[in-house]
Design a protein around this motif. Structure first.
Motif, PDB file in Angstrom:
ATOM      1  N   GLU A 191       0.816  -1.208   0.000  1.00 12.95           N
ATOM      2  CA  GLU A 191       0.000   0.000   0.000  1.00 12.95           C
ATOM      3  C   GLU A 191       0.853   1.263   0.000  1.00 12.95           C
ATOM      4  OE1 GLU A 191      -2.652  -0.435   3.301  1.00 12.95           O
ATOM      5  OE2 GLU A 191      -3.963  -1.863   2.230  1.00 12.95           O
ATOM      6  N   ALA A 192       2.122   1.137   0.394  1.00  8.23           N
ATOM      7  CA  ALA A 192       3.045   2.280   0.337  1.00  8.23           C
ATOM      8  C   ALA A 192       3.714   2.385  -1.032  1.00  8.23           C
ATOM      9  CB  ALA A 192       4.100   2.158   1.433  1.00  8.23           C
ATOM     10  N   GLY A 193       3.178   1.658  -2.000  1.00  5.74           N
ATOM     11  CA  GLY A 193       3.703   1.764  -3.361  1.00  5.74           C
ATOM     12  C   GLY A 193       5.011   1.026  -3.572  1.00  5.74           C
ATOM     13  N   GLY A 194       5.283  -0.001  -2.737  1.00  6.70           N
ATOM     14  CA  GLY A 194       6.497  -0.784  -2.915  1.00  6.70           C
ATOM     15  C   GLY A 194       7.619  -0.434  -1.962  1.00  6.70           C
ATOM     16  N   ARG A 195       7.318   0.364  -0.936  1.00  3.45           N
ATOM     17  CA  ARG A 195       8.316   0.691   0.090  1.00  3.45           C
ATOM     18  C   ARG A 195       8.166  -0.311   1.235  1.00  3.45           C
ATOM     19  NH1 ARG A 195      12.291   3.992  -1.826  1.00  3.45           N
ATOM     20  NH2 ARG A 195      11.396   5.639  -3.101  1.00  3.45           N
ATOM     21  N   TYR A 196       8.874  -1.431   1.130  1.00  3.72           N
ATOM     22  CA  TYR A 196       8.747  -2.503   2.106  1.00  3.72           C
ATOM     23  C   TYR A 196       9.718  -2.309   3.265  1.00  3.72           C
ATOM     24  CZ  TYR A 196       5.772  -4.987  -1.184  1.00  3.72           C
ATOM     25  OH  TYR A 196       4.743  -5.332  -2.014  1.00  3.72           O
ATOM     26  N   THR A 197       9.226  -2.548   4.479  1.00  4.40           N
ATOM     27  CA  THR A 197      10.077  -2.446   5.661  1.00  4.40           C
ATOM     28  C   THR A 197      11.076  -3.598   5.673  1.00  4.40           C
ATOM     29  OG1 THR A 197       8.617  -3.785   7.046  1.00  4.40           O
ATOM     30  CG2 THR A 197       8.158  -1.409   6.942  1.00  4.40           C
ATOM     31  N   LEU A 198      12.068  -3.485   6.563  1.00  2.05           N
ATOM     32  CA  LEU A 198      13.063  -4.562   6.668  1.00  2.05           C
ATOM     33  C   LEU A 198      12.404  -5.873   7.090  1.00  2.05           C
ATOM     34  CD1 LEU A 198      16.066  -2.681   8.336  1.00  2.05           C
ATOM     35  CD2 LEU A 198      15.827  -3.385   5.947  1.00  2.05           C
ATOM     36  N   LYS A 199      11.414  -5.804   7.981  1.00  2.12           N
ATOM     37  CA  LYS A 199      10.712  -7.017   8.403  1.00  2.12           C
ATOM     38  C   LYS A 199       9.967  -7.643   7.236  1.00  2.12           C
ATOM     39  CE  LYS A 199       7.268  -8.878  11.583  1.00  2.12           C
ATOM     40  NZ  LYS A 199       6.284  -8.602  12.657  1.00  2.12           N
ATOM     41  N   GLU A 200       9.299  -6.813   6.448  1.00  2.00           N
ATOM     42  CA  GLU A 200       8.571  -7.332   5.285  1.00  2.00           C
ATOM     43  C   GLU A 200       9.540  -7.931   4.268  1.00  2.00           C
ATOM     44  OE1 GLU A 200       4.808  -4.178   5.452  1.00  2.00           O
ATOM     45  OE2 GLU A 200       6.637  -3.702   4.332  1.00  2.00           O
ATOM     46  N   GLN A 201      10.674  -7.286   4.068  1.00  2.00           N
ATOM     47  CA  GLN A 201      11.672  -7.815   3.143  1.00  2.00           C
ATOM     48  C   GLN A 201      12.203  -9.155   3.626  1.00  2.00           C
ATOM     49  OE1 GLN A 201      14.717  -4.958   1.884  1.00  2.00           O
ATOM     50  NE2 GLN A 201      13.301  -3.288   2.305  1.00  2.00           N
TER      51      GLN A 201
ATOM     52  N   LEU B 259       7.544 -12.940  -8.151  1.00  2.09           N
ATOM     53  CA  LEU B 259       8.223 -11.648  -8.080  1.00  2.09           C
ATOM     54  C   LEU B 259       7.655 -10.603  -9.030  1.00  2.09           C
ATOM     55  CD1 LEU B 259      11.968 -12.622  -7.643  1.00  2.09           C
ATOM     56  CD2 LEU B 259      10.266 -12.053  -5.922  1.00  2.09           C
ATOM     57  N   TRP B 260       6.983 -11.042 -10.082  1.00  2.00           N
ATOM     58  CA  TRP B 260       6.416 -10.071 -11.025  1.00  2.00           C
ATOM     59  C   TRP B 260       4.895 -10.005 -10.920  1.00  2.00           C
ATOM     60  CZ3 TRP B 260      11.280 -11.727 -11.659  1.00  2.00           C
ATOM     61  CH2 TRP B 260      12.212 -10.818 -12.124  1.00  2.00           C
ATOM     62  N   GLN B 261       4.361 -10.409  -9.765  1.00  2.00           N
ATOM     63  CA  GLN B 261       2.927 -10.234  -9.537  1.00  2.00           C
ATOM     64  C   GLN B 261       2.625  -8.739  -9.563  1.00  2.00           C
ATOM     65  OE1 GLN B 261       1.599 -11.799  -5.812  1.00  2.00           O
ATOM     66  NE2 GLN B 261      -0.549 -11.307  -6.179  1.00  2.00           N
ATOM     67  N   ALA B 262       1.719  -8.332 -10.429  1.00  2.00           N
ATOM     68  CA  ALA B 262       1.526  -6.906 -10.713  1.00  2.00           C
ATOM     69  C   ALA B 262       1.195  -6.088  -9.475  1.00  2.00           C
ATOM     70  CB  ALA B 262       0.429  -6.730 -11.763  1.00  2.00           C
ATOM     71  N   SER B 263       0.298  -6.601  -8.635  1.00  2.00           N
ATOM     72  CA  SER B 263      -0.171  -5.793  -7.496  1.00  2.00           C
ATOM     73  C   SER B 263       0.859  -5.680  -6.381  1.00  2.00           C
ATOM     74  CB  SER B 263      -1.465  -6.392  -6.934  1.00  2.00           C
ATOM     75  OG  SER B 263      -1.236  -7.716  -6.464  1.00  2.00           O
ATOM     76  N   ALA B 264       1.916  -6.526  -6.401  1.00  2.00           N
ATOM     77  CA  ALA B 264       2.890  -6.507  -5.308  1.00  2.00           C
ATOM     78  C   ALA B 264       3.764  -5.261  -5.322  1.00  2.00           C
ATOM     79  CB  ALA B 264       3.770  -7.751  -5.361  1.00  2.00           C
ATOM     80  N   LYS B 265       4.039  -4.732  -6.519  1.00  2.00           N
ATOM     81  CA  LYS B 265       4.820  -3.504  -6.659  1.00  2.00           C
ATOM     82  C   LYS B 265       6.215  -3.623  -6.034  1.00  2.00           C
ATOM     83  CE  LYS B 265       0.555  -0.811  -6.426  1.00  2.00           C
ATOM     84  NZ  LYS B 265      -0.226   0.178  -5.657  1.00  2.00           N
ATOM     85  N   TYR B 266       6.847  -4.777  -6.207  1.00  2.00           N
ATOM     86  CA  TYR B 266       8.201  -4.935  -5.677  1.00  2.00           C
ATOM     87  C   TYR B 266       9.149  -4.001  -6.434  1.00  2.00           C
ATOM     88  CZ  TYR B 266       6.335  -9.266  -3.710  1.00  2.00           C
ATOM     89  OH  TYR B 266       5.575 -10.186  -3.036  1.00  2.00           O
ATOM     90  N   PRO B 267       9.901  -3.166  -5.740  1.00  2.00           N
ATOM     91  CA  PRO B 267      10.861  -2.304  -6.431  1.00  2.00           C
ATOM     92  C   PRO B 267      11.985  -3.130  -7.044  1.00  2.00           C
ATOM     93  CG  PRO B 267      11.129  -2.113  -4.054  1.00  2.00           C
ATOM     94  CD  PRO B 267       9.909  -2.952  -4.280  1.00  2.00           C
ATOM     95  N   HIS B 268      12.631  -2.553  -8.040  1.00  2.00           N
ATOM     96  CA  HIS B 268      13.671  -3.279  -8.780  1.00  2.00           C
ATOM     97  C   HIS B 268      14.763  -3.807  -7.851  1.00  2.00           C
ATOM     98  CE1 HIS B 268      16.645  -4.276 -11.813  1.00  2.00           C
ATOM     99  NE2 HIS B 268      17.501  -3.503 -11.193  1.00  2.00           N
ATOM    100  N   LYS B 269      15.221  -3.000  -6.928  1.00  2.00           N
ATOM    101  CA  LYS B 269      16.316  -3.413  -6.051  1.00  2.00           C
ATOM    102  C   LYS B 269      15.918  -4.613  -5.198  1.00  2.00           C
ATOM    103  CE  LYS B 269      19.390  -1.712  -2.411  1.00  2.00           C
ATOM    104  NZ  LYS B 269      19.672  -0.597  -1.477  1.00  2.00           N
ATOM    105  N   LEU B 270      14.706  -4.587  -4.617  1.00  2.00           N
ATOM    106  CA  LEU B 270      14.245  -5.700  -3.790  1.00  2.00           C
ATOM    107  C   LEU B 270      14.052  -6.947  -4.644  1.00  2.00           C
ATOM    108  CD1 LEU B 270      13.206  -6.958  -1.186  1.00  2.00           C
ATOM    109  CD2 LEU B 270      10.964  -5.925  -1.653  1.00  2.00           C
ATOM    110  N   ARG B 271      13.476  -6.777  -5.817  1.00  2.00           N
ATOM    111  CA  ARG B 271      13.266  -7.926  -6.698  1.00  2.00           C
ATOM    112  C   ARG B 271      14.599  -8.580  -7.052  1.00  2.00           C
ATOM    113  NH1 ARG B 271      10.093  -5.926 -11.428  1.00  2.00           N
ATOM    114  NH2 ARG B 271       8.212  -6.140 -10.162  1.00  2.00           N
ATOM    115  N   ARG B 272      15.610  -7.763  -7.311  1.00  2.00           N
ATOM    116  CA  ARG B 272      16.938  -8.288  -7.636  1.00  2.00           C
ATOM    117  C   ARG B 272      17.510  -9.073  -6.448  1.00  2.00           C
ATOM    118  NH1 ARG B 272      20.073  -3.536  -8.985  1.00  2.00           N
ATOM    119  NH2 ARG B 272      20.491  -3.425  -6.757  1.00  2.00           N
ATOM    120  N   GLU B 273      17.327  -8.553  -5.238  1.00  2.00           N
ATOM    121  CA  GLU B 273      17.815  -9.245  -4.049  1.00  2.00           C
ATOM    122  C   GLU B 273      17.103 -10.588  -3.864  1.00  2.00           C
ATOM    123  OE1 GLU B 273      17.237  -6.564  -0.833  1.00  2.00           O
ATOM    124  OE2 GLU B 273      18.837  -5.193  -1.443  1.00  2.00           O
TER     125      GLU B 273
END
Length: 512
Positions: free
Chosen positions: A102-112, A232-246
């Motif tokens: 809901e924050a547009g892909g800004r995941y906390t460290l716990k969520e990551q 990782l490419w689920q549209a609604s998840a909005k994973y940012p590029h850096k997190l997806r790469r990790e």
């Protein structure tokens, strides 16, 4: 429902105290929570397809035998249309990472960390789950093959592409479809269990955040890339590029513990094909559920899926020239070029033309009105070019902090980035891959956090940060935007962003 209760009575020896229907998913299967007087509970399923239920029952028993993290079967009806399984609770991974989504892909460290824990567990299901598995019990087919790929690609063509009324050459498209299908299936990496519906909603978390996998009844023999692309490419998840790469990195190294893996270059090359295929497959489903069944949720999911497609086409090098050109035209259709959002923005800010920071006409010129000095703290963050001078602080309190970004690597020196800004994905990737600007911002964040916290404590109402670089286009824009979002998310206060040289303003307004 009554027959499910009868199955429960035969298993438990008593009637359930309560029966609660659980929220439905995308299938025709219905789930219920049956609770006893002592508070213990199980989950019951009622299906309409014996073959589909049989596939789940068979796979669940096999995975349990392999000691994999899945629910345990407790009882199954003779016709296999109903069964009881252990209750894994109410918290799915989808729920647990809701904040970042809901924050547009800004995941906390716990969520990551939750995402990494799940992605490290996925190869366990895929590789160990395939060992000694009789795939003939899978539904609706035992293996991922050319026919199944072509079915999904034609699903995209008929349920999505044709609905857009975009003109295309059907024979040329069919030729590229066949080439893609051949490439997806022509490898020795297809001897694992393909989960097929690997998404955050189908992963439950226990009290210790250990993941459990559910709803795998559509699984079959196939390549492991498919599930990674789905997740990782689920549209609604909005994973940012850096997190997806990790997460790709985490998966790759977890996979090495179970099987031989290709080189990183070959792995990424193969994965990119499945990301393309999976995106087309998803758009087909969204088209059918949205355009034909009129389900709003699926219509709303189309823009982020199209954004994924844009990003793939921008960086991918796919050997299907007609398909690529057609998809490029598809992403440029006016209906897909505009996405609106109201997330925590009371100013009616609009995301337009694929750029989440392009101003809407009502935003006015790239300046802020003078703050009147009354009320809570408002932080203003500027990006600018040193050639045109440091921004003025119209509050009369001085100019606050001014940071010089010119020590970091400049993407503006390279032709592909000259027409882009620090808000565009290719520039963001350049800066984050280089890493210098991340180190720079770590120090800025610490200084800014202490300053904002102290200003709030002292009741001050205005604070200003400015980032300068050579042209006010790349490094300063990236830095200003990231600091603004950092302060907004951490302190929940109003933050006004002005990218002066780009003519862009934005106000981040606290919810409520």
């Amino acid at each position: 429902m009554e027959k499910l209760k009868e199955l429960y009575v035969a298993w438990a020896g008593h009637e359930p105290a309560t029966v609660e229907k659980l929220p439905g998913a995308g299938s025709n299967r219905a789930y219920y929570r049956l609770m006893a007087e002592d508070g213990s509970s199980v989950v019951g399923c009622v299906g309409t397809s014996r073959d589909e239920n049989h596939a789940f029952v068979f796979l669940c028993r096999h995975f349990t035998k392999r000691q994999l993290p899945v629910p345990h079967l407790l009882a199954v009806s003779d016709d296999e249309l109903r069964y009881l399984q252990t209750d894994l609770g109410n918290v799915s991974l989808f729920d647990a990472i809701r904040g970042g989504r809901e924050a547009g892909g800004r995941y906390t460290l716990k969520e990551q960390e939750l995402l990494k824990r799940v992605i490290r567990e996925l190869p366990n299901i895929q590789i160990r789950g395939a060992q000694e598995l009789d795939f003939s019990h899978c539904y609706p087919q035992p293996a991922f093959d050319i026919d199944s790929v072509l079915f999904d690609l034609n699903y995209f063509k008929y349920c999505f592409l044709k609905a857009t009324e975009l003109d295309f050459h059907e024979l040329k498209l069919e030729a590229d479809f066949r080439l893609l299908a051949k490439d997806l299936t022509a490898s020795d990496d297809t001897q694992c269990f393909l989960y097929r519906d690997c998404q955050a909603r189908n992963i439950m978390l226990d009290a210790q955040d250990n993941p459990y996998f559910i709803d795998f009844q559509g699984g079959r023999k196939g390549p492991y890339y498919y599930d990674l692309a789905s997740f990782l490419w689920q549209a609604s998840a909005k994973y940012p590029h850096k997190l997806r790469r990790e997460l790709v990195y985490e998966y790759y190294h977890a996979l090495k513990q179970y099987t031989e893996v290709p080189t990183p270059h070959r792995f990424v090359e193969r994965l990119s094909l499945f990301v393309l295929f999976r995106t087309l497959q998803v758009l087909g489903a969204y088209g059918f559920r949205g355009y034909f069944e009129r389900k709003q949720h699926f219509i709303e999911s189309i823009p982020p899926a199209m954004q994924n497609l844009r990003e793939m086409l921008a960086v991918g090098n796919y050997p299907y020239p007609y398909l690529v050109s057609l998809l490029q035209r598809l992403t440029e259709l006016p209906r897909f070029r505009q996405i609106e959002t109201t997330a925590s923005r009371a100013d009616g800010y609009k995301i337009t033309d694929n750029n989440p920071y392009k101003p809407h006409p009502q935003d006015g010129p790239a300046t802020f009105s003078k703050y009147d000095g009354k009320g809570p703290l408002v932080v203003k963050v500027f990006s600018f070019s040193f050639r045109k001078g440091i921004p003025e602080d119209e509050s009369g309190n001085g100019g606050g902090y001014v940071f010089d970004c010119r020590s970091t690597h400049n993407p503006g020196r390279y032709e592909p980035y000259k027409q882009l800004t620090g808000l565009d994905e290719p520039v963001i990737r350049f800066l984050e891959d280089d890493g210098e600007i991340l180190t720079f911002l770590d120090s800025v964040y610490k200084l800014a956090d202490a300053h904002v916290r102290r200003y709030i404590q002292r009741g001050f109402t205005s604070l200003m940060f400015s980032f300068g670089c050579t042209g006010g286009q790349h490094r300063s824009v990236y830095s200003a935007q990231h600091l603004a979002e950092h302060i907004y998310q951490k302190f929940g206060i109003e933050v006004r962003v002005c990218h002066r040289e780009q003519g862009i303003t934005q106000t981040l307004v606290p919810a409520g």
